[in-house]
Each structure stands twice: as C-alpha cells, then as structure tokens.
Design a protein around this motif. Sequence first.
Motif, mmCIF file in Angstrom:
data_model
loop_
_atom_site.group_PDB
_atom_site.id
_atom_site.type_symbol
_atom_site.label_atom_id
_atom_site.label_comp_id
_atom_site.label_asym_id
_atom_site.label_seq_id
_atom_site.Cartn_x
_atom_site.Cartn_y
_atom_site.Cartn_z
ATOM 1 N N ASN A 86 0.843 -1.200 0.000
ATOM 2 C CA ASN A 86 0.000 0.000 0.000
ATOM 3 C C ASN A 86 0.878 1.248 0.000
ATOM 4 O O ASN A 86 2.102 1.160 -0.084
ATOM 5 C CB ASN A 86 -0.971 -0.017 1.193
ATOM 6 N N GLU A 87 0.232 2.421 0.098
ATOM 7 C CA GLU A 87 0.977 3.685 0.044
ATOM 8 C C GLU A 87 1.971 3.827 1.188
ATOM 9 O O GLU A 87 2.998 4.480 1.060
ATOM 10 C CB GLU A 87 0.016 4.886 0.058
ATOM 11 N N ALA A 88 1.674 3.213 2.328
ATOM 12 C CA ALA A 88 2.562 3.292 3.493
ATOM 13 C C ALA A 88 3.759 2.352 3.359
ATOM 14 O O ALA A 88 4.685 2.419 4.160
ATOM 15 C CB ALA A 88 1.780 2.968 4.764
ATOM 16 N N GLY A 89 3.716 1.463 2.357
ATOM 17 C CA GLY A 89 4.834 0.556 2.141
ATOM 18 C C GLY A 89 4.710 -0.773 2.845
ATOM 19 O O GLY A 89 5.663 -1.540 2.886
ATOM 20 N N THR A 90 3.544 -1.078 3.426
ATOM 21 C CA THR A 90 3.348 -2.375 4.072
ATOM 22 C C THR A 90 2.649 -3.337 3.104
ATOM 23 O O THR A 90 1.980 -2.919 2.163
ATOM 24 C CB THR A 90 2.510 -2.246 5.361
ATOM 25 N N VAL A 91 2.803 -4.625 3.365
ATOM 26 C CA VAL A 91 2.228 -5.653 2.490
ATOM 27 C C VAL A 91 0.710 -5.558 2.517
ATOM 28 O O VAL A 91 0.089 -5.565 3.580
ATOM 29 C CB VAL A 91 2.685 -7.064 2.937
ATOM 30 N N GLU A 92 0.128 -5.462 1.328
ATOM 31 C CA GLU A 92 -1.326 -5.374 1.191
ATOM 32 C C GLU A 92 -1.925 -6.721 0.783
ATOM 33 O O GLU A 92 -3.008 -7.078 1.212
ATOM 34 C CB GLU A 92 -1.667 -4.310 0.152
ATOM 35 N N ASN A 93 -1.226 -7.467 -0.068
ATOM 36 C CA ASN A 93 -1.744 -8.734 -0.558
ATOM 37 C C ASN A 93 -0.599 -9.604 -1.061
ATOM 38 O O ASN A 93 0.407 -9.102 -1.543
ATOM 39 C CB ASN A 93 -2.748 -8.483 -1.691
ATOM 40 N N VAL A 94 -0.792 -10.914 -0.952
ATOM 41 C CA VAL A 94 0.136 -11.896 -1.512
ATOM 42 C C VAL A 94 -0.713 -12.852 -2.344
ATOM 43 O O VAL A 94 -1.638 -13.468 -1.829
ATOM 44 C CB VAL A 94 0.889 -12.673 -0.409
ATOM 45 N N ALA A 95 -0.423 -12.935 -3.652
ATOM 46 C CA ALA A 95 -1.209 -13.791 -4.540
ATOM 47 C C ALA A 95 -0.276 -14.630 -5.392
ATOM 48 O O ALA A 95 0.756 -14.148 -5.850
ATOM 49 C CB ALA A 95 -2.112 -12.942 -5.430
ATOM 50 N N ARG A 96 -0.676 -15.880 -5.609
ATOM 51 C CA ARG A 96 0.112 -16.805 -6.432
ATOM 52 C C ARG A 96 -0.729 -17.193 -7.636
ATOM 53 O O ARG A 96 -1.899 -17.527 -7.502
ATOM 54 C CB ARG A 96 0.503 -18.033 -5.636
ATOM 55 N N TYR A 97 -0.114 -17.146 -8.815
ATOM 56 C CA TYR A 97 -0.781 -17.523 -10.054
ATOM 57 C C TYR A 97 0.043 -18.588 -10.755
ATOM 58 O O TYR A 97 1.262 -18.585 -10.687
ATOM 59 C CB TYR A 97 -0.923 -16.321 -10.997
ATOM 60 N N GLY A 98 -0.656 -19.472 -11.460
ATOM 61 C CA GLY A 98 0.013 -20.517 -12.220
ATOM 62 C C GLY A 98 -0.331 -20.418 -13.688
ATOM 63 O O GLY A 98 -1.199 -19.632 -14.099
ATOM 64 N N LEU A 99 0.314 -21.216 -14.483
ATOM 65 C CA LEU A 99 0.078 -21.253 -15.912
ATOM 66 C C LEU A 99 -1.371 -21.613 -16.210
ATOM 67 O O LEU A 99 -1.983 -21.081 -17.138
ATOM 68 C CB LEU A 99 1.025 -22.269 -16.559
ATOM 69 N N GLU A 100 -1.960 -22.453 -15.382
ATOM 70 C CA GLU A 100 -3.338 -22.880 -15.595
ATOM 71 C C GLU A 100 -4.353 -21.782 -15.260
ATOM 72 O O GLU A 100 -5.490 -21.826 -15.704
ATOM 73 C CB GLU A 100 -3.649 -24.136 -14.776
ATOM 74 N N ASP A 101 -3.954 -20.781 -14.476
ATOM 75 C CA ASP A 101 -4.869 -19.701 -14.108
ATOM 76 C C ASP A 101 -5.135 -18.757 -15.265
ATOM 77 O O ASP A 101 -6.168 -18.099 -15.299
ATOM 78 C CB ASP A 101 -4.326 -18.896 -12.921
ATOM 79 N N GLY A 102 -4.183 -18.669 -16.167
ATOM 80 C CA GLY A 102 -4.359 -17.765 -17.295
ATOM 81 C C GLY A 102 -4.354 -16.306 -16.881
ATOM 82 O O GLY A 102 -4.852 -15.446 -17.594
ATOM 83 N N GLN A 103 -3.800 -15.999 -15.729
ATOM 84 C CA GLN A 103 -3.761 -14.623 -15.246
ATOM 85 C C GLN A 103 -2.625 -13.870 -15.908
ATOM 86 O O GLN A 103 -1.535 -14.395 -16.083
ATOM 87 C CB GLN A 103 -3.562 -14.589 -13.725
ATOM 88 N N VAL A 104 -2.892 -12.635 -16.252
ATOM 89 C CA VAL A 104 -1.870 -11.774 -16.826
ATOM 90 C C VAL A 104 -1.471 -10.756 -15.770
ATOM 91 O O VAL A 104 -2.312 -10.049 -15.234
ATOM 92 C CB VAL A 104 -2.392 -11.049 -18.087
ATOM 93 N N VAL A 105 -0.200 -10.716 -15.454
ATOM 94 C CA VAL A 105 0.317 -9.737 -14.509
ATOM 95 C C VAL A 105 1.077 -8.704 -15.308
ATOM 96 O O VAL A 105 2.026 -9.018 -16.008
ATOM 97 C CB VAL A 105 1.257 -10.405 -13.470
#
Length: 141
Positions: A86-105
């Motif tokens: 986030n803006e304060a520099g602390t961790v906001e989210n941790v997400a894992r994606y795989g080839l099967e998810d078809g997610q584009v980062v």
Amino acid sequence: MLVLVASVAACAPVYRNHGYVPTEDELALVEVGKDTRETVGQKIGRPSTSGLLNDVGWFYVQSRYRHFGPREPKEVDRQVLAVTFNEAGTVENVARYGLEDGQVVEISRRVTQSNVKGLSFIQQILGNFGRVDAASMLPKG
C-alpha cells in the motif's frame, strides 16, 4: 543395440527451471499488513522484477521448460507470486498464479489513456463537423 539405446536416451525430455518463487513455508513468514518492503526482502529475498511505473508490487516469476530432442522448448509450468504494497509501504496482498490460471500480470504498462470514453479517434473528428458556426469564427469587437 547400443546405438538404439543411445538414440532413445537422446530423445528423453530435459527439464530446465528459470527464475525463483518462494516456497509456502517461506511465505508463511510474511505477514499482511505488518511487513514492509525491507522485511519482505530479508525474509524471502528481493525479486528480479517489480512494478516499474508505480512500484506497488514485487513479482517473483519461475518457469519450467521441457526440451525434447530438436523441438522448440515448451513451457510446462509457470508460477507468479505477486506481493503488493500500500501507500505506506506495508504488504497489502500476496497472490500466487500458475500457468493454468491464465492470469496476466502487468509488469509494465505504457499506454496513454484517452480522456474520451467510448469514442474512437475517427468518431471524435467526424463528430466535430457541424458544430462550428460562422459567428464563432468572427472576431468580437
């Protein structure tokens, strides 16, 4: 017989790994809302890729390729771990994606957005015809 065994062994698939993604055990050390960029770097290491334009996230990428004889290598597995801050520099989210998810980062996005929604450039130009009248073209005074 020896030639047959050697030719079969030459066609065996070879796997190669590229990149690094932290394990689940390493990720368990990262606390959402508490850890900062500095502490995440100390706990799981710094990634080779981060958000280039807004620096809101770190992206860990690992791919596994299968080489089979003279054929082109094929990607058989991909893991992308996105740690966003986030803006304060602390961790906001941790997400894992795989080839099967078809997610584009989006690692980098360099697109200028139009201020006019729903109209193409040609529609904008053609829409201006008929809006100009002679009175607005004459100097006032």
